[in-house]
Design a protein around this motif. Sequence first.
Motif, PDB file in Angstrom:
ATOM      1  N   CYS A 180      13.307  -7.066 -23.076  1.00  0.00           N
ATOM      2  CA  CYS A 180      14.706  -5.924 -23.355  1.00  0.00           C
ATOM      3  C   CYS A 180      14.466  -5.473 -24.846  1.00  0.00           C
ATOM      4  O   CYS A 180      15.271  -3.651 -25.272  1.00  0.00           O
ATOM      5  CB  CYS A 180      16.078  -7.096 -22.916  1.00  0.00           C
ATOM      6  N   PHE A 201      11.821 -12.034 -20.777  1.00  0.00           N
ATOM      7  CA  PHE A 201      12.715 -11.092 -19.768  1.00  0.00           C
ATOM      8  C   PHE A 201      13.844 -10.899 -21.336  1.00  0.00           C
ATOM      9  O   PHE A 201      14.039  -9.293 -21.799  1.00  0.00           O
ATOM     10  CB  PHE A 201      13.952 -11.530 -19.226  1.00  0.00           C
ATOM     11  N   LEU A 202      13.634 -11.681 -22.107  1.00  0.00           N
ATOM     12  CA  LEU A 202      14.596 -11.273 -23.504  1.00  0.00           C
ATOM     13  C   LEU A 202      13.449  -9.941 -23.698  1.00  0.00           C
ATOM     14  O   LEU A 202      14.025  -9.080 -24.987  1.00  0.00           O
ATOM     15  CB  LEU A 202      15.096 -12.221 -24.662  1.00  0.00           C
ATOM     16  N   THR A 206      23.506  -9.879 -21.062  1.00  0.00           N
ATOM     17  CA  THR A 206      22.158  -9.029 -21.474  1.00  0.00           C
ATOM     18  C   THR A 206      22.573  -8.053 -20.624  1.00  0.00           C
ATOM     19  O   THR A 206      22.834  -7.094 -21.630  1.00  0.00           O
ATOM     20  CB  THR A 206      20.391  -9.680 -21.521  1.00  0.00           C
ATOM     21  N   PRO A 212      14.064  -2.334 -18.900  1.00  0.00           N
ATOM     22  CA  PRO A 212      13.541  -4.103 -19.218  1.00  0.00           C
ATOM     23  C   PRO A 212      12.727  -4.626 -17.798  1.00  0.00           C
ATOM     24  O   PRO A 212      11.744  -5.497 -18.110  1.00  0.00           O
ATOM     25  CB  PRO A 212      14.848  -4.612 -19.764  1.00  0.00           C
ATOM     26  N   ARG A 215      23.977  -4.527 -22.320  1.00  0.00           N
ATOM     27  CA  ARG A 215      23.299  -3.272 -23.117  1.00  0.00           C
ATOM     28  C   ARG A 215      24.963  -2.294 -21.549  1.00  0.00           C
ATOM     29  O   ARG A 215      24.237  -1.099 -22.259  1.00  0.00           O
ATOM     30  CB  ARG A 215      22.044  -3.144 -21.616  1.00  0.00           C
ATOM     31  N   VAL A 223      12.495 -16.637 -19.084  1.00  0.00           N
ATOM     32  CA  VAL A 223      13.769 -16.172 -19.637  1.00  0.00           C
ATOM     33  C   VAL A 223      13.510 -15.166 -20.882  1.00  0.00           C
ATOM     34  O   VAL A 223      13.726 -14.088 -21.663  1.00  0.00           O
ATOM     35  CB  VAL A 223      14.394 -17.083 -19.423  1.00  0.00           C
TER      36      VAL A 223
END
Lengths: 303, 221
Positions: free
Chosen positions: B108, B104-105, A298, B127, A302, B101
């Motif tokens: 985002c 978290f995604l 991630t 995020p 980003r 997890v």
Amino acid sequence: MYAKVTQLILIFLISPFLFGVINRIKAFFAGRKGIPLLQTYYDIFKLLRKGAVYSKTTTWIFIAGPIISLSALVCACAFIPFAGHRAFFSFEGDIVLFIYLLGLARFFTVLAALDTGSSFEGMGASREVQFAVFAEPALFLSLAALVRITGTMSLSDIFANTTINTLTTLDPAILLVIGALFIIFLTENSRIPVDDPNTHLELTMIHEVMVLDHGGIDFAYILYGVAVKFWILGTLLMSIIFRTNSGIVFFDYAVFIFGMIVLAVAVGIVESIMARLRLFKVPNLLIVALALSVLALTLTMRI
Amino acid sequence: MNSWVDLNIIAIVLMNFMMLSSSRIRICIRVVAIQGILIGLMPLLAGVHSTTYASLVSLSISIALKGIVFPYLLLRALQKADIRKEVEPIGGYPLSLLMGVILFLVSCWLSSRLIYAKPLFSNLVVPVSFATFFTGALIIVSRTKAITQVLGYLMMENGIYLFGSALLGGQSLLVELAILLDIFVAVFVMGIAIFHISREFDHIDTQNLTELKDWVPSKQE
């Protein structure tokens, strides 16, 4: 061309040596003298001279298992860069082939274990696959993060681009990938927080229990395959952390081999000071590796 | 991009994961405290609005509260109630870590959908603050002991504080202080409440509180 052949020959010659190093470190911590550094070679040669006994319940899969596993691992060797120099083969996207070669090796080890028809080996096979469910996505995702960082899909190019320079800028994604890869490295090589290569205690074995029925030449293949796999996954780690790019090829090689020995020492230290996790805690550790690699990916998406 | 800020943010996320996977309450308390300190230090690391006198005061108050006072209160409650280990959370540790997890995604994705002013430092802040907030909520829902639920509450506050300090800068001073006061009272009260619950019922498992109903005389033998 000669350099590439030399790389492969070096990998094939040196990889069993690392186990000797690990054993020496463990012996040092335990206050023992330890087995000779070259013991793995002696074992392999001893086994190669012996014949194998096959149970009546086994089929050709049992004989093919170790051969296919070893050949898959040897093929995978041809794709990993050595000391930051290009690998024997490399093409755009070889990263996927590489991971699937490792998967193939695992698949046939598991299949051969199941083929014996012993419930004991079935147990080991089931554990191996259960942990692979977590370890493989983590490996995929951490390599994917490296792909995003370097912008190329070939292992040789990735490790040519991720140099020590990326580390000195403290790129958090790289640090996370290193963490994830170290956990995967210990898991895949059935090392201590996950599996103990020395123990033969039935309730907790994973890798050893799968190969218990193999003997003679087959077991030599398996032993050698384990050594090669240790080198392959160790290379993924050490190519990021530890290598030089001086002009002199053989100096680079020497530094890289020294780095691999340092990695073996690190594994030996981890094995000496840590107890293995309880079996049902292992998925927890692997999900940590998964979380680290997801995080790394991630981050790279980003920025 | 300032890499120390990034490292700090990563550390905050890793604290979330550690919180989800750790079974020892003592470790959980320290994790939340360290996370609070890291979040408090964030504007200083990033070098924004560190010059104004008022924001420095707010920073030091929040760090002192979250890093020293709260852990002290909670550890004391822990000692008095004599608890060491959290019982297995609903769904087990691997699942709750996996949920972390996924959250978290999700955060985002959420932060890429929202429209907000550019954060004062690092794009990752938004995020991560969402993820911290959600992780706190997840801990409140999935843990069964009252003290861990307080920790989840604190973690949610950490997320909100991070969001505020990244997007609002020094202006949020008064709001932050008010929230901190609320939290302080909440932790203080919960510390006492946990002690009383444990003295009354021999445990602080809130799972059993769902079974509270009118007292029914037991059947005569």
